[in-house]
Enzyme design. Structure first.
Site, short mmCIF file in Angstrom:
data_model
loop_
_atom_site.label_atom_id
_atom_site.label_comp_id
_atom_site.label_asym_id
_atom_site.label_seq_id
_atom_site.Cartn_x
_atom_site.Cartn_y
_atom_site.Cartn_z
N ARG B 258 0.88 -1.19 0.00
CA ARG B 258 0.00 0.00 0.00
C ARG B 258 0.91 1.23 0.00
NH1 ARG B 258 -2.18 0.77 5.48
NH2 ARG B 258 -0.93 2.67 5.52
N HIS B 262 -3.74 4.37 4.60
CA HIS B 262 -4.84 3.39 4.70
C HIS B 262 -6.11 4.00 4.11
CE1 HIS B 262 -7.88 0.73 6.27
NE2 HIS B 262 -8.41 1.73 6.93
N TYR B 271 3.82 5.53 11.57
CA TYR B 271 4.18 4.13 11.86
C TYR B 271 5.10 3.47 10.84
CZ TYR B 271 0.02 3.62 8.89
OH TYR B 271 -0.90 3.73 7.88
#
Lengths: 326, 364
Positions: B258, B262, B271
């Protein structure tokens, strides 16, 4: 007319619908060879074969989730949850998807399916086998919740549920499964979903109940009427969602007094909703506060105590008397 | 009684195009030129649409969405391998696949701008389930629809997409088990994009591959380079052929990444490291496939520019159409609670409309 138990009556309804429409599929745990733990689907496997009567693996979310897929693809699944206490595993699929496909797609995709759920106490069963949790289902928009109270209406309503264009949670009161028999006609009989019925008309008080509590309520009414002159109208809701607000409102506006009888815990139960409906529709006609006779807000006790917790005809009769005398 | 091995299992890996865009001559499916160009067009269209949606979202012209950039190959390959009668049961990061199945971009915009009208597909677009936001739930719908196809004797399959995070959900395992027991025509495609919001794959599962989950359910499973569109096409075609022939379900793990957030509400810098993301940009599925086409003389800079311009025009037009839409009756939700009319709902509709007039300064 043959006299059938509720188990036999639902079986008859399912059998006739499967005969009539090959899109109707029955699935669930032990529904095939075993005929269901309560024998509601007995004989269907032999008649319709394994592709239409499916003994599934043990997974409630999957039973409903797969039923949703079947329904989207044009079948008419009738799923069985073995007991209400295990049915919560299907809630994410019911709330998240079955109830929503119609709204989500503005009617382009629909979920015509039935989930049969044996529910309620009074059969001396293990933990998780005795709860009445109708509020969990009746609170979900897009879900119809039907609760038969006797063999004849159970048959007519299961037929309606199978033919309904929407997801129907069909709560079967276990205590009434074999408690009594009733004449059930062989020929087709369908009752509308979303309609309550006036079981007996009256002018002084409206008593409202559904499912297994209809019998003790009727008993209380009959006992009371032997003792004193009181004309009590008795309503069997039959559907909790959508609720038949018109029948309820009209009856209480006429009688001015009402008692609601439910098995499930008190707070946020259907009785609370009925009282709100009566406030909206008949407050100015009320002669007494609406009373509710319910279960208590305790964890459903093991069966050793359950007869003390489910409302007895005596408790119901006292509520009727207090309301009449207010 | 000595202990003995009673079963052994292996997990296979498939890559047709390597990272330089060179095809393994044995594995190259040698697709017709028309199909190759369709794959190219689908992936570029998805990439450009994603980029435009991100701008629209940042400008407040649409709501939250989950970008698909970086995962075009793992969705477009299988979607193009599907037959018209097959079902598409996706999650929420399969824009390219939805476009291949015929969903107009106007619908996608409407959906992401908060209107159910975006899920009302035009005539001819069928068997495309709406975006499914509850992680993993759609895999069960896929199994049920596949059962219906088998029951009715239709030669149709169901392809369902999910992410690596979804493989931790009970519904995924229940779906694999039901599909396996019932031997229904369904293909599970896990887009293993390495991250479930902030949870990396290594915290999501201890097993080394997702493909090996298939072994427990006794169904074929394989790991595919998800940034290799030909690999994904071949894997899906094999699985669909097997399913159509009565061979039951398959689990395909597409190893991909990805590249974006998100959803537009997420900030991945919290993160993960930029250098990790950069490593995956270097494996961009679009660059790889373009090299393959160029080596065959099917593509060049000029064609690329023409395609991008054409796709951008399509997107512009869709934006215009979408923003011109005004036909959103406020009480439409009351039309679609049930398929039957009921007094309870109709009373509340009347109340809602009166409340609405009140809110707009009128009289109830």
């Amino acid at each position: 007319m043959p006299k059938l138990t509720m188990v036999q009556a639902i079986n008859l309804g399912l059998d006739q619908e499967m005969q009539r429409d090959d899109r109707v599929i029955v699935l669930g745990e032990d529904v095939g060879r075993d005929g269901g733990v309560f024998r509601v689907t007995e004989g269907l496997l032999a008649k319709y074969g394994e592709t239409r009567v499916i003994d599934t693996p043990l997974a409630e979310s999957a039973i409903l989730g797969a039923s949703i897929g079947m329904a989207l693809a044009g079948l008419r699944p009738v799923a069985e949850m073995q007991f209400c206490g295990f049915s919560y595993l299907m809630l994410p699929q019911l709330e998240g998807h079955a109830s929503r496909f119609r709204a989500r797609s503005q009617g382009q995709l629909t979920c015509p399916l039935v989930v049969r759920v044996p529910y309620g106490g009074g059969v001396r069963a293990l933990e998780h086998h005795s709860e009445a949790r109708e509020t969990l289902y009746a609170h979900l928009p897009g879900v119809k919740v039907v609760v038969p109270s006797a063999p004849r209406n159970a048959r007519a309503l299961i037929v309606a549920a199978v033919r309904d264009p929407d997801p129907v949670v069909f709560l079967e009161p276990k205590r009434s499964y074999r408690a009594f028999r009733e004449e059930v006609p062989e020929e087709e009989e369908v009752m509308p979903i979303g309609c309550a019925i006036v079981v007996r008309p009256g002018t002084d008080l409206t008593a409202i109940s559904w499912g297994a509590m209809m019998r003790p309520t009727l008993q209380a009414v009959e006992e009371l009427q032997k003792q004193r002159k009181a004309s009590i109208e008795l309503i069997d809701l039959l559907s909790l969602a959508p609720l038949d607000v018109e029948t309820i409102g009209a009856s209480v506006a006429k009688t001015g007094r009402c008692v609601v009888v439910q098995e499930s815990p008190r707070s946020f139960g259907p009785a609370a909703e009925l009282i709100a409906v009566i406030n909206d529709r008949a407050l100015l006609q009320l002669e007494a506060p609406v009373k509710r006779v319910t279960g208590y807000d305790v964890v459903t006790p093991y069966f050793g105590r359950e007869h003390q917790y489910i409302a007895s005809p005596a408790r119901i009769r006292r509520a009727l008397e207090e309301t009449l005398d207010f | 009684m000595p202990r003995k091995e009673i079963e052994t299992f292996a997990v296979s890996w498939l890559q047709v195009l390597d990272e330089t865009g060179t095809a393994d001559p044995e594995l190259d499916p040698k697709l017709p030129q028309e199909t190759l160009l369709e794959l190219q067009r689908a992936m570029v269209r998805a990439r450009e649409s994603d980029a435009r949606m991100l701008r629209l979202q940042r400008q407040g012209r649409i709501g939250t969405f989950g970008p698909c950039t970086g995962q075009e190959a793992s969705v477009c390959g299988p979607a193009l391998a599907m037959a018209p009668q097959d079902w598409f049961a996706g999650s929420f990061r399969e824009l390219g696949g939805r476009q291949i199945r015929g969903e107009p971009l106007t619908n996608t915009f409407l959906f992401h701008n908060g209107f159910e009208e975006g899920n009302v597909q035009p005539a001819g677009v069928t068997r495309l389930l709406p975006v499914s936001i509850i992680v993993g739930a759609q895999t069960l719908h896929a199994v049920g629809a596949a059962y219906a196809m088998k029951y009715r004797g239709e030669k149709a399959c169901v392809v369902t997409f999910l992410g690596d995070g979804a493989t931790s959900e009970g519904d995924f395992h229940e779906a694999l088990n039901f599909a396996s027991v019932w031997q229904v025509p369904v293909v599970f495609i896990v887009q293993n994009n390495q991250w479930a919001i902030s949870i990396p794959r290594r915290k999501q599962m201890h097993c080394r591959t997702i493909a090996q989950r298939a072994i427990a359910y006794d169904m074929p499973g394989l790991q595919v380079d998800g940034n290799d569109v030909l690999g994904m096409y071949v894997a899906a075609r094999e699985a669909l052929d097997r399913a159509r022939g009565g061979g039951g379900p398959t689990l395909i793990e597409a190893v991909t990444y990805r590249l974006m957030m998100h959803t537009t509400a997420d900030d991945p810098s919290k993160y993960r490291q930029d250098d990790e993301v950069q490593q995956w940009w270097d494996r961009d599925p679009l660059v790889r496939f373009r090299k393959y086409l160029e080596a065959r003389g099917l593509w060049d800079a000029q064609r690329q520019a023409l395609l991008e311009a054409e796709v951008k025009r399509e997107i512009d037009q869709a934006v215009q159409e979408f923003e011109a839409r005004r036909d959103f009756p406020p009480d439409a939700p009351f039309d679609h609670v049930f398929g039957t009319r009921h007094a309870l709902i109709e009373e509340q509709r009347a109340q809602f409309l009166a409340d609405l007039r009140l809110g707009e300064g009128g009289h109830a």
